[in-house]
Design a protein around this motif. Structure first.
Motif, short mmCIF file in Angstrom:
data_model
loop_
_atom_site.label_atom_id
_atom_site.label_comp_id
_atom_site.label_asym_id
_atom_site.label_seq_id
_atom_site.Cartn_x
_atom_site.Cartn_y
_atom_site.Cartn_z
N LYS A 1 5.85 -4.34 11.74
CA LYS A 1 5.11 -3.53 12.46
C LYS A 1 3.92 -3.89 13.12
O LYS A 1 3.45 -3.28 14.14
CB LYS A 1 4.60 -2.17 11.62
CG LYS A 1 5.81 -1.26 11.02
CD LYS A 1 5.13 -0.29 9.75
CE LYS A 1 6.54 0.38 9.28
NZ LYS A 1 5.83 1.64 8.30
N SER B 1 0.80 -1.13 -0.03
CA SER B 1 0.01 -0.11 0.21
C SER B 1 0.77 1.23 0.14
O SER B 1 1.56 1.60 0.94
CB SER B 1 -1.32 -0.04 1.14
OG SER B 1 -1.59 1.31 1.30
N SER C 1 3.12 -7.25 8.63
CA SER C 1 3.25 -5.99 8.12
C SER C 1 4.49 -5.30 8.36
O SER C 1 5.08 -5.36 9.54
CB SER C 1 2.20 -4.97 8.79
OG SER C 1 0.67 -5.45 8.73
N ARG D 1 -0.03 4.36 -0.06
CA ARG D 1 -0.62 5.34 0.93
C ARG D 1 -0.16 5.28 2.39
O ARG D 1 0.07 6.13 2.91
CB ARG D 1 -2.02 5.14 0.75
CG ARG D 1 -2.98 6.29 1.54
CD ARG D 1 -4.29 6.15 1.32
NE ARG D 1 -4.70 6.36 -0.05
CZ ARG D 1 -5.93 6.13 -0.74
NH1 ARG D 1 -6.87 5.53 -0.06
NH2 ARG D 1 -6.18 6.40 -2.04
N GLU D 2 -0.14 3.90 2.94
CA GLU D 2 0.43 3.70 4.06
C GLU D 2 1.84 3.30 4.37
O GLU D 2 2.55 3.20 5.04
CB GLU D 2 -0.54 2.62 4.74
CG GLU D 2 -1.95 2.89 4.81
CD GLU D 2 -2.77 1.63 5.20
OE1 GLU D 2 -2.29 0.75 5.46
OE2 GLU D 2 -3.91 1.81 5.35
N ASN D 3 2.65 3.05 3.05
CA ASN D 3 3.99 2.76 3.03
C ASN D 3 3.99 1.51 3.84
O ASN D 3 4.98 1.34 4.57
CB ASN D 3 4.75 4.03 3.42
CG ASN D 3 6.35 3.49 3.06
OD1 ASN D 3 6.58 2.74 2.15
ND2 ASN D 3 7.25 4.12 3.92
N LEU D 4 3.12 0.44 3.60
CA LEU D 4 3.25 -0.70 3.98
C LEU D 4 3.03 -1.98 3.31
O LEU D 4 2.31 -2.05 2.39
CB LEU D 4 2.11 -0.44 4.95
CG LEU D 4 2.01 -1.65 6.42
CD1 LEU D 4 3.09 -1.54 7.22
CD2 LEU D 4 0.63 -1.63 6.83
#
Length: 370
Positions: A353, A317, A369, A319-322
């Motif tokens: 994370k 993602s 994650s 947007r979440e840099n995940l």
């Protein structure tokens, strides 16, 4: 009332077709390109992306249709192609620098021969451009003394020196190591900020998303979908676009067994991370997580249990840099890093994370994650 300068079409393409004896990469392409637009062209291999660029500057002769560049119909047999090409610069994946000439000589040549500038004027302009892209100290070097990223930056400087109205980029970063890609993308971003009209065939989705004002998704010999970066990447309207974008964001591997080709998968995982422009440390964390979960936990347990289905989905993602790695496996409820504290567990917890385990409908789902 005259048409606003920024609203006029600088390239008009009408029913463009290109056929070869055994394949037709372009079936029917019609599109208007405005001055100042930055267009990234994406899509599967073999769908006519590079052919479209090569037809626009007539490196390939179209089989049918019309192309109008800045009011001149280039597909007309009477067209003075060399004059039109001066309006368009082309940057290739293979750099195309003259190996026997220094970098500054490469940049001066076209200015002297085609624009009629003096050698001093051409030199001054070339040095100005080299300094802006961080290559001022490489002016007297030869191409084989430069890295791939430096060569491509020099090739872009050579193109810009000719003061084109349009620059066409054909996979400008595909021949580069990941560490060099950022060098070239920064130069392209600078040109975009200056209002240059550009068309970029690319597999680098980050530059397509960050730099472009418009995206062409090409498939089936046509511009299958045309929209803003947000529309194409987040809300694609057509089915083939949705499938392509999902494949970019998700890596799926099923039926992982003890005979699984793990080295090939690690390469696949690194390529996935590079496509997302992830930092190397995040890619390494994903690889290490896969190794600890699969090789140290799930596959040994599968052998003891007489075999169990294991699959993996890796999704990123932006947007979440995940990056999320979802391991699914059968058998009884089992959290590999639940209560027992061992080396693998400490490593995974240190890199991740969040770790989540769910057991539902007879299947384990472990999400890590990173």
């Amino acid at each position: 009332m005259t048409e606003k300068q920024e609203d006029r079409s600088i390239i008009s393409i009408r029913h463009l077709r290109k056929e070869y004896p055994n394949v037709t990469p372009l079936r029917d392409v019609s599109v208007e390109i405005k001055k100042g637009e930055v267009i990234s062209i994406i899509g599967p291999s073999g769908t006519g992306k590079s052919t479209l660029l090569r037809c626009i500057n007539l490196l390939e002769t179209p089989t049918g249709g019309e192309i109008v560049v800045d009011g001149v119909m280039t597909t007309d047999k009477k067209c003075k192609v060399n004059l039109v090409r001066r309006k368009m610069g082309m940057v290739f994946q293979s750099f195309n620098l003259f190996a026997h000439k220094t970098i500054i000589e490469n940049i001066m040549m076209g200015q002297v021969d085609l624009l009629g500038r003096s050698r001093q004027e051409s030199y001054d302009r070339g040095m100005e451009l080299l300094r802006t892209i961080g290559l001022g100290d490489k002016a007297l070097a030869y191409p084989d003394e430069l890295s791939g990223g430096q060569k491509q930056r020099a090739a872009i400087a050579r193109t810009v020196a000719m003061e084109p109205e349009i620059i066409l980029f054909d996979e400008p970063t595909s021949a580069l190591d990941p560490t060099m890609v950022g060098e070239v993308l920064s130069v392209i971003r600078r040109l975009a900020g200056q209002g240059m009209t550009m068309m970029i065939v690319t597999h680098e989705m980050k530059v397509a998303r960050d730099v472009s004002t418009r995206i062409f998704y090409m498939d089936q010999g046509e511009i299958y979908e045309d929209g803003t970066p947000e529309q194409i990447f987040e809300h694609p309207k057509r089915e083939r676009t949705r499938i392509f974008i999902r494949q970019l964001k998700v890596l799926h591997v099923e039926k992982i067994s003890r005979d699984f080709d793990f080295p090939a998968f690690m390469t696949q995982l690194e390529e996935f991370g590079r496509r997302q422009q992830l930092p190397q440390r995040q890619i390494y964390a994903m690889q290490l997580t896969a190794e600890e979960v699969l090789m140290q936990k799930l596959l040994p347990a599968a052998g003891e249990a007489g075999g169990m289905d294991i699959s993996l989905d890796v999704e990123y993602s932006e947007r979440e840099n995940l990056a999320q790695m979802r391991f699914s496996y059968g058998g009884a409820a089992c959290h590999p890093f639940g209560t027992k504290e061992d080396l693998s567990g400490r490593m995974i917890k240190g890199m991740s994370k969040e770790i989540e385990h769910v057991f539902a409908d007879g299947c384990n789902h472990l999400t890590i994650s990173i």
